[in-house]
Write a protein that holds these residues in place. Structure first.
Motif, short mmCIF file in Angstrom:
data_model
loop_
_atom_site.label_atom_id
_atom_site.label_comp_id
_atom_site.label_asym_id
_atom_site.label_seq_id
_atom_site.Cartn_x
_atom_site.Cartn_y
_atom_site.Cartn_z
N ALA A 172 11.35 19.43 9.47
CA ALA A 172 12.10 18.18 9.42
C ALA A 172 11.22 16.96 9.67
O ALA A 172 11.23 16.00 8.88
CB ALA A 172 13.24 18.22 10.44
N ILE A 173 10.47 16.98 10.78
CA ILE A 173 9.70 15.79 11.17
C ILE A 173 8.39 15.68 10.39
O ILE A 173 8.09 14.64 9.80
CB ILE A 173 9.42 15.80 12.69
CG1 ILE A 173 10.73 15.87 13.47
CG2 ILE A 173 8.61 14.57 13.09
CD1 ILE A 173 11.68 14.71 13.21
N LEU A 174 7.63 16.77 10.37
CA LEU A 174 6.34 16.72 9.67
C LEU A 174 6.52 16.80 8.15
O LEU A 174 5.99 15.98 7.41
CB LEU A 174 5.44 17.86 10.15
CG LEU A 174 5.03 17.84 11.62
CD1 LEU A 174 4.15 19.03 11.95
CD2 LEU A 174 4.32 16.54 11.98
N GLY A 175 7.30 17.79 7.70
CA GLY A 175 7.43 18.02 6.27
C GLY A 175 8.26 17.00 5.54
O GLY A 175 7.87 16.52 4.47
N SER A 176 9.43 16.63 6.10
CA SER A 176 10.34 15.74 5.38
C SER A 176 10.17 14.27 5.74
O SER A 176 10.33 13.40 4.88
CB SER A 176 11.80 16.14 5.65
OG SER A 176 12.06 17.42 5.13
N THR A 177 9.85 13.95 6.98
CA THR A 177 9.79 12.55 7.41
C THR A 177 8.38 11.98 7.31
O THR A 177 8.14 11.01 6.58
CB THR A 177 10.30 12.41 8.85
OG1 THR A 177 11.59 13.01 8.95
CG2 THR A 177 10.39 10.95 9.24
N ILE A 178 7.43 12.56 8.02
CA ILE A 178 6.08 12.00 8.08
C ILE A 178 5.36 12.15 6.74
O ILE A 178 4.76 11.20 6.23
CB ILE A 178 5.27 12.66 9.22
CG1 ILE A 178 5.89 12.28 10.57
CG2 ILE A 178 3.80 12.24 9.16
CD1 ILE A 178 5.20 12.89 11.77
N ALA A 179 5.40 13.35 6.16
CA ALA A 179 4.70 13.57 4.88
C ALA A 179 5.30 12.71 3.78
O ALA A 179 4.57 12.19 2.93
CB ALA A 179 4.74 15.05 4.50
N PHE A 180 6.62 12.55 3.79
CA PHE A 180 7.25 11.69 2.78
C PHE A 180 6.80 10.24 2.95
O PHE A 180 6.52 9.56 1.97
CB PHE A 180 8.77 11.78 2.89
CG PHE A 180 9.50 10.85 1.97
CD1 PHE A 180 9.65 11.16 0.63
CD2 PHE A 180 10.01 9.65 2.43
CE1 PHE A 180 10.31 10.29 -0.23
CE2 PHE A 180 10.67 8.78 1.58
CZ PHE A 180 10.82 9.10 0.25
N SER A 181 6.71 9.77 4.19
CA SER A 181 6.24 8.41 4.45
C SER A 181 4.79 8.25 4.01
O SER A 181 4.41 7.21 3.46
CB SER A 181 6.38 8.08 5.93
OG SER A 181 7.73 8.15 6.34
N SER A 182 3.98 9.29 4.24
CA SER A 182 2.58 9.25 3.80
C SER A 182 2.49 9.16 2.30
O SER A 182 1.65 8.43 1.75
CB SER A 182 1.84 10.51 4.29
OG SER A 182 1.73 10.51 5.69
N LEU A 183 3.35 9.89 1.61
CA LEU A 183 3.36 9.86 0.15
C LEU A 183 3.67 8.45 -0.35
O LEU A 183 2.99 7.94 -1.25
CB LEU A 183 4.40 10.85 -0.39
CG LEU A 183 4.56 10.89 -1.91
CD1 LEU A 183 3.32 11.48 -2.57
CD2 LEU A 183 5.79 11.67 -2.31
N ASN A 184 4.68 7.81 0.23
CA ASN A 184 5.05 6.45 -0.18
C ASN A 184 3.92 5.46 0.11
O ASN A 184 3.66 4.56 -0.69
CB ASN A 184 6.33 6.01 0.53
CG ASN A 184 7.56 6.54 -0.16
OD1 ASN A 184 8.02 6.00 -1.16
ND2 ASN A 184 8.10 7.64 0.36
N TRP A 185 3.25 5.62 1.24
CA TRP A 185 2.13 4.73 1.58
C TRP A 185 1.00 4.92 0.58
O TRP A 185 0.40 3.95 0.10
CB TRP A 185 1.64 5.03 3.00
CG TRP A 185 0.62 4.04 3.49
CD1 TRP A 185 0.85 2.89 4.18
CD2 TRP A 185 -0.80 4.13 3.30
NE1 TRP A 185 -0.33 2.25 4.43
CE2 TRP A 185 -1.36 2.98 3.91
CE3 TRP A 185 -1.65 5.05 2.70
CZ2 TRP A 185 -2.73 2.74 3.92
CZ3 TRP A 185 -3.01 4.81 2.70
CH2 TRP A 185 -3.54 3.66 3.31
N LEU A 186 0.68 6.17 0.25
CA LEU A 186 -0.41 6.45 -0.69
C LEU A 186 -0.13 5.91 -2.08
O LEU A 186 -1.04 5.46 -2.78
CB LEU A 186 -0.67 7.97 -0.75
CG LEU A 186 -1.39 8.58 0.45
CD1 LEU A 186 -1.35 10.09 0.38
CD2 LEU A 186 -2.83 8.08 0.51
N LEU A 187 1.14 5.98 -2.50
CA LEU A 187 1.48 5.48 -3.83
C LEU A 187 1.26 3.98 -3.95
O LEU A 187 1.14 3.45 -5.05
CB LEU A 187 2.93 5.83 -4.16
CG LEU A 187 3.20 7.31 -4.45
CD1 LEU A 187 4.69 7.58 -4.56
CD2 LEU A 187 2.47 7.77 -5.70
N LYS A 188 1.22 3.28 -2.79
CA LYS A 188 0.97 1.84 -2.80
C LYS A 188 -0.52 1.51 -2.68
O LYS A 188 -0.95 0.43 -3.03
CB LYS A 188 1.72 1.17 -1.64
CG LYS A 188 3.23 1.18 -1.79
CD LYS A 188 3.89 0.47 -0.61
CE LYS A 188 5.41 0.48 -0.74
NZ LYS A 188 6.06 -0.18 0.42
#
Length: 316
Positions: free
Chosen positions: A242-258
């Motif tokens: 939940a925290i690492l896989g869905s929340t943190i990694a998803f936020s990292s993905l969005n940051w990287l796309l920018k």
């Protein structure tokens, strides 16, 4: 350091501040976020496998989506969330169904009987199926993508044949392939949906819909006591999902796309299975079958061919 004077320069403080921020992104945040999506999403299959020992896949998916959605809203709460949810209600439901309900739940079900490393390799074929959906939609396909598609499908076919001969889990193989296709279709249609402009609100809304669906199914299918685990490793796996896989990694993905190119970001598709194979061997003691190596390499190579096709597309 040679750039120290630039940062401390008094002539142009705003320029110095911008330079300092860019260097922070390039030297620390960029590699850090790449490491997160590489390692965390590679470990997802290990956590799923561990959690299914004690909990039903639907219960796992309920907790994963509920905790992740709550965390996303806690850090990115917007008063327009309820308006957003109401306006795009049916779009959110359909996207949640393809990706978080049919896609994720079928992956979790399949790893009950199939090796986590094998599931990771099959799901790494997602760019192949996305390219196929694009080809069907546009009624044309670049030669590069066609070669990648053919190589990927051949590799998957041989991997499935090896797995069938050893485990005789044909039903779970079909479930895993359906999960890959459903997740791929969700990715394919996402850029065409209005909810793509607000990724955090969209993800939180989809997760809440998925959590509600899993909760209702679980309540009607299992006793209430089966919704909670007292096993420390299961609880740890749930929070990691939940925290690492869905929340943190998803936020990292969005940051990287920018801050990076989509081509570089998409490399997680063929790094994740390598992490999963290694960690499944180290942590779960899964057998590493040498006859699978050529076909794993073939699939990863085909994914590389497709995701490295960075020619600009004409906007419509």
């Amino acid at each position: 350091l040679p750039w120290g004077k630039l940062i401390c320069s008094k002539k142009d403080p705003m320029s110095s501040l911008k330079l300092s921020k860019d260097m922070l992104n390039e030297r620390i945040l960029l590699p850090l976020n790449f490491c997160i999506i590489y390692f965390v999403w590679g470990m997802t299959y290990i956590w799923m496998k561990t959690a299914t020992v004690d909990l039903h896949p639907f219960v796992i998916n309920f907790w994963q989506n509920f905790i992740a959605a709550t965390a996303l809203l806690a850090f990115n709460f917007n008063k327009s969330f309820f308006t957003f949810f109401k306006t795009h209600f049916f779009t959110i439901i359909s996207q949640s169904f393809f990706m978080l309900i049919l896609g994720v739940s079928f992956i979790t079900i399949s790893v009950q009987k199939l090796p986590a490393s094998f599931a990771a390799v099959i799901i790494s074929s997602v760019p192949i199926w996305v390219a196929l959906f694009n080809a069907i939609s546009e009624r044309s396909i670049p030669l590069r993508n066609l070669i990648g598609l053919i190589l990927g499908v051949v590799g998957i076919a041989f991997l499935v044949q090896i797995e069938l001969a050893q485990y005789e889990s044909s039903l779970y193989l079909v479930i895993l392939l359906i999960a890959a296709l459903s997740w791929s279709y969700g990715l394919y249609r996402m850029p065409r949906l209005p909810i793509v402009n607000q990724p955090y609100l969209s993800s939180a809304a989809q997760m809440f819909i998925a959590a509600l669906a899993y909760l209702l199914i679980s309540l009607f299918s299992f006793p209430t006591s089966s919704l909670i685990s007292h096993n420390a490793s299961t609880i740890t796996s749930l929070f990691c999902l939940a925290i690492l896989g869905s929340t943190i990694a998803f936020s990292s993905l969005n940051w990287l796309l920018k801050h990076s190119s989509p081509v570089k970001v998409s490399t997680y598709a063929y790094i994740n299975p390598l992490v999963s194979i290694l960690m499944a061997w180290l942590l779960l003691g899964e057998e590493f079958k040498s006859e699978q190596i050529p076909y794993i390499i073939l699939i990863l190579f085909s994914v590389f061919i497709i995701v490295s096709d960075n020619k600009p597309r004409s906007s419509k």
